[in-house]
Design a protein around this motif. Structure first.
Motif, PDB file in Angstrom:
ATOM      1  N   GLU A 136       1.079  -1.166  -0.313  1.00 16.59           N
ATOM      2  CA  GLU A 136      -0.150   0.428  -0.039  1.00 16.59           C
ATOM      3  C   GLU A 136       1.456   0.912  -0.057  1.00 16.59           C
ATOM      4  N   ILE A 137       0.747   1.678  -1.087  1.00 16.45           N
ATOM      5  CA  ILE A 137       1.297   3.417  -0.682  1.00 16.45           C
ATOM      6  C   ILE A 137       1.018   4.871   0.014  1.00 16.45           C
ATOM      7  N   VAL A 138       2.326   5.383  -0.109  1.00 18.04           N
ATOM      8  CA  VAL A 138       2.266   6.419   1.434  1.00 18.04           C
ATOM      9  C   VAL A 138       2.911   7.504   0.370  1.00 18.04           C
ATOM     10  N   VAL A 139       1.745   8.837   0.722  1.00 21.98           N
ATOM     11  CA  VAL A 139       2.736  10.182  -0.271  1.00 21.98           C
ATOM     12  C   VAL A 139       2.946  10.944   1.265  1.00 21.98           C
ATOM     13  N   THR A 140       4.257  11.481   1.106  1.00 20.67           N
ATOM     14  CA  THR A 140       4.917  12.325   0.902  1.00 20.67           C
ATOM     15  C   THR A 140       4.592  13.677   1.633  1.00 20.67           C
ATOM     16  N   LYS A 141       3.964  15.365   1.893  1.00 22.15           N
ATOM     17  CA  LYS A 141       3.707  16.067   1.744  1.00 22.15           C
ATOM     18  C   LYS A 141       4.465  17.111   1.942  1.00 22.15           C
ATOM     19  N   THR A 142       4.769  18.637   1.565  1.00 28.80           N
ATOM     20  CA  THR A 142       4.827  19.406   2.378  1.00 28.80           C
ATOM     21  C   THR A 142       3.552  20.830   1.825  1.00 28.80           C
ATOM     22  N   ALA A 146      -3.088  16.380  -0.626  1.00 28.60           N
ATOM     23  CA  ALA A 146      -2.257  15.829  -1.365  1.00 28.60           C
ATOM     24  C   ALA A 146      -1.421  15.608  -2.367  1.00 28.60           C
ATOM     25  N   LEU A 147      -2.502  16.030  -3.169  1.00 34.28           N
ATOM     26  CA  LEU A 147      -2.732  16.360  -4.525  1.00 34.28           C
ATOM     27  C   LEU A 147      -0.792  17.392  -5.006  1.00 34.28           C
ATOM     28  N   THR A 148      -0.991  18.400  -5.092  1.00 35.06           N
ATOM     29  CA  THR A 148      -0.324  19.504  -4.774  1.00 35.06           C
ATOM     30  C   THR A 148       1.143  19.114  -4.744  1.00 35.06           C
ATOM     31  N   GLY A 149       1.235  18.293  -3.215  1.00 32.39           N
ATOM     32  CA  GLY A 149       2.854  18.403  -2.958  1.00 32.39           C
ATOM     33  C   GLY A 149       3.232  16.922  -2.891  1.00 32.39           C
ATOM     34  N   THR A 150       2.427  16.356  -3.785  1.00 35.27           N
ATOM     35  CA  THR A 150       2.755  14.710  -4.074  1.00 35.27           C
ATOM     36  C   THR A 150       2.718  14.624  -5.260  1.00 35.27           C
ATOM     37  N   ASN A 151       3.427  13.056  -5.729  1.00 36.00           N
ATOM     38  CA  ASN A 151       2.461  12.387  -7.334  1.00 36.00           C
ATOM     39  C   ASN A 151       1.452  11.398  -6.726  1.00 36.00           C
ATOM     40  N   LEU A 154      -1.071  11.439 -10.380  1.00 35.66           N
ATOM     41  CA  LEU A 154       0.038  10.601 -11.050  1.00 35.66           C
ATOM     42  C   LEU A 154      -0.769   8.768 -11.040  1.00 35.66           C
ATOM     43  N   ILE A 155      -0.260   8.705  -9.965  1.00 37.08           N
ATOM     44  CA  ILE A 155      -0.147   7.488  -8.953  1.00 37.08           C
ATOM     45  C   ILE A 155      -2.126   6.950  -9.008  1.00 37.08           C
ATOM     46  N   LEU A 156      -2.905   7.890  -9.331  1.00 36.36           N
ATOM     47  CA  LEU A 156      -4.860   7.884  -9.095  1.00 36.36           C
ATOM     48  C   LEU A 156      -4.945   7.694 -10.269  1.00 36.36           C
ATOM     49  N   HIS A 157      -3.925   8.200 -10.753  1.00 40.04           N
ATOM     50  CA  HIS A 157      -4.441   7.506 -12.690  1.00 40.04           C
ATOM     51  C   HIS A 157      -3.550   6.491 -13.154  1.00 40.04           C
ATOM     52  N   ASN A 158      -2.224   5.817 -12.340  1.00 41.87           N
ATOM     53  CA  ASN A 158      -1.604   5.101 -13.044  1.00 41.87           C
ATOM     54  C   ASN A 158      -2.287   3.952 -12.919  1.00 41.87           C
ATOM     55  N   LEU A 159      -3.279   4.184 -11.034  1.00 37.54           N
ATOM     56  CA  LEU A 159      -3.726   2.709 -11.024  1.00 37.54           C
ATOM     57  C   LEU A 159      -5.220   2.356 -11.598  1.00 37.54           C
ATOM     58  N   GLY A 160      -5.141   3.957 -12.177  1.00 35.30           N
ATOM     59  CA  GLY A 160      -7.363   3.530 -12.697  1.00 35.30           C
ATOM     60  C   GLY A 160      -8.242   3.545 -11.872  1.00 35.30           C
ATOM     61  N   ILE A 161      -7.805   4.771 -11.020  1.00 33.77           N
ATOM     62  CA  ILE A 161      -8.780   5.307  -9.937  1.00 33.77           C
ATOM     63  C   ILE A 161      -9.991   6.533 -10.155  1.00 33.77           C
ATOM     64  N   ARG A 162     -11.229   6.591 -10.726  1.00 33.25           N
ATOM     65  CA  ARG A 162     -11.648   7.584 -10.465  1.00 33.25           C
ATOM     66  C   ARG A 162     -12.782   8.482  -9.992  1.00 33.25           C
ATOM     67  N   ASN A 163     -12.923   6.684  -7.949  1.00 31.64           N
ATOM     68  CA  ASN A 163     -12.976   7.492  -6.807  1.00 31.64           C
ATOM     69  C   ASN A 163     -12.068   7.309  -5.989  1.00 31.64           C
ATOM     70  N   ALA A 183     -10.978  17.194  -6.472  1.00 38.37           N
ATOM     71  CA  ALA A 183     -12.880  17.708  -7.029  1.00 38.37           C
ATOM     72  C   ALA A 183     -12.218  18.118  -8.310  1.00 38.37           C
ATOM     73  N   ASP A 184     -11.178  19.245  -8.171  1.00 34.61           N
ATOM     74  CA  ASP A 184     -10.772  19.559  -9.507  1.00 34.61           C
ATOM     75  C   ASP A 184      -9.926  18.997 -10.767  1.00 34.61           C
ATOM     76  N   GLU A 185      -9.796  18.681 -10.430  1.00 33.01           N
ATOM     77  CA  GLU A 185      -9.287  17.206 -11.100  1.00 33.01           C
ATOM     78  C   GLU A 185     -10.577  15.944 -11.541  1.00 33.01           C
ATOM     79  N   SER A 186     -11.576  16.280 -11.432  1.00 31.42           N
ATOM     80  CA  SER A 186     -12.112  15.495 -11.593  1.00 31.42           C
ATOM     81  C   SER A 186     -12.901  13.665 -11.086  1.00 31.42           C
TER      82      SER A 186
END
Length: 231
Positions: A136-142, A146-151, A154-163, A183-186
Motif C-alpha cells: 500500500e502506497i504512502v505519499v509524503t507532502k509538504t 495531498a495532490l499538490t504536494g506529491t505525485n 499520477l499514482i491515482l491515474h496509473n491505478l485507474g482510480i476515478r473515485n 474535485a478540480d481534477e474530476s
C-alpha cells in the motif's frame, strides 16, 4: 436524515438529492490523510502552567474523538476496503530536510500550522493503529493538499482510480484542501464525516457543509458501506 440531505450549506438547501453511488472497487481508492503521531501526542497535564493546562483542556475533545471514534472507524474502513479490492493509500506531512527548508510557505508561517516534521522522526510517522499493509502506497507532502504536494495525482491515474474516499485530519485543513484538489481534477469524492476531525466540532461541522455537494458527498462510514455493499 440521510447523507443525501444532511450537511447542506446555504447554496444547496433546495438542491435535488444525489443519486446512489455506483462505484466499482477497481476504480475506487480509500485515502487516509495525516493521522500521524505528532497529532496524538499529549504532554503530562500536571507539568503544564495554567495557560498550558487551558490549551490541553481545549484540545481534549479532539483527542477523545480521535481515539474513540475516528481511528477505530478508519481502521474498520481499511479492513472493509481491503476485503473488497479497494486501493488503500496514505498521505502524511513530512519534510525531506532536517530544518524544514523544503516546506511550503503555509507550513513555515508562525502559529499552530508551523510544522517541522522531518520524514524519519517518530512524530511524522503514521499512528501504529493505521499502518499500511503489503505494498500500500504512502505519499509524503509538504503542503496541505495531498495532490499538490506529491505525485498522488499520477499514482491515482496509473491505478485507474476515478473515485476517492477521504478520511483523516484536519477536516478544515488538509482534508478539505485535498478534497478540493481531487474535485478540480474530476475525481468523484466522498468524505467520511465520522472518520475525520478538526480542532473542534464547530470547525468540523462547518467545513463539512462547505465542501458537501460541490466538492464531494459527505456521509458516514455505515452509509458508505451500505452504498458499496454487493447487491
Amino acid at each position: 436524515m440521510s447523507w443525501k440531505t444532511r450537511n447542506r450549506s446555504f447554496y444547496y438547501q433546495d438542491a435535488p438529492e444525489p443519486e446512489d453511488l455506483d462505484w466499482k472497487p477497481a476504480e475506487t481508492a480509500f485515502l487516509v490523510i495525516d493521522v500521524q503521531n505528532t497529532y496524538l501526542a499529549r504532554p503530562d497535564r500536571a507539568g503544564l502552567d495554567p495557560a498550558g493546562q487551558a490549551a490541553y483542556d481545549a484540545w481534549t475533545p479532539f483527542h477523545e474523538r480521535m481515539n474513540g471514534i475516528v481511528i477505530p472507524r478508519i481502521r474498520d474502513m481499511l479492513a472493509f476496503a481491503r476485503a473488497r479490492g479497494i486501493e488503500c493509500l496514505f498521505a502524511r506531512i513530512a519534510c525531506q530536510t532536517g530544518d524544514g527548508r523544503d516546506r511550503s510557505l503555509s507550513q513555515k508561517l508562525p502559529g499552530w500550522n508551523n510544522l517541522l516534521l522531518p520524514k524519519d522522526e517518530h512524530a511524522s510517522q503514521l499512528v501504529p493503529q493505521l499502518q499500511p499493509q503489503g505494498d500500500e502506497i504512502v505519499v509524503t507532502k509538504t503542503t496541505d493538499s495531498a495532490l499538490t504536494g506529491t505525485n498522488l495525482r499520477l499514482i491515482l491515474h496509473n491505478l485507474g482510480i476515478r473515485n476517492v474516499i477521504c478520511a483523516g485530519i484536519f477536516t478544515d485543513q488538509c482534508v478539505a484542501s485535498t478534497v478540493r484538489s481531487l474535485a478540480d481534477e474530476s475525481f468523484r469524492v466522498v468524505v467520511l464525516e465520522d472518520c475525520c476531525a478538526a480542532g473542534n466540532d464547530a470547525l468540523h461541522q462547518q467545513e463539512l457543509a462547505i465542501i458537501n455537494m460541490i466538492y464531494c458527498h459527505v456521509m458516514n462510514a455505515a452509509e458508505l458501506k451500505a452504498q458499496l455493499a454487493p447487491a
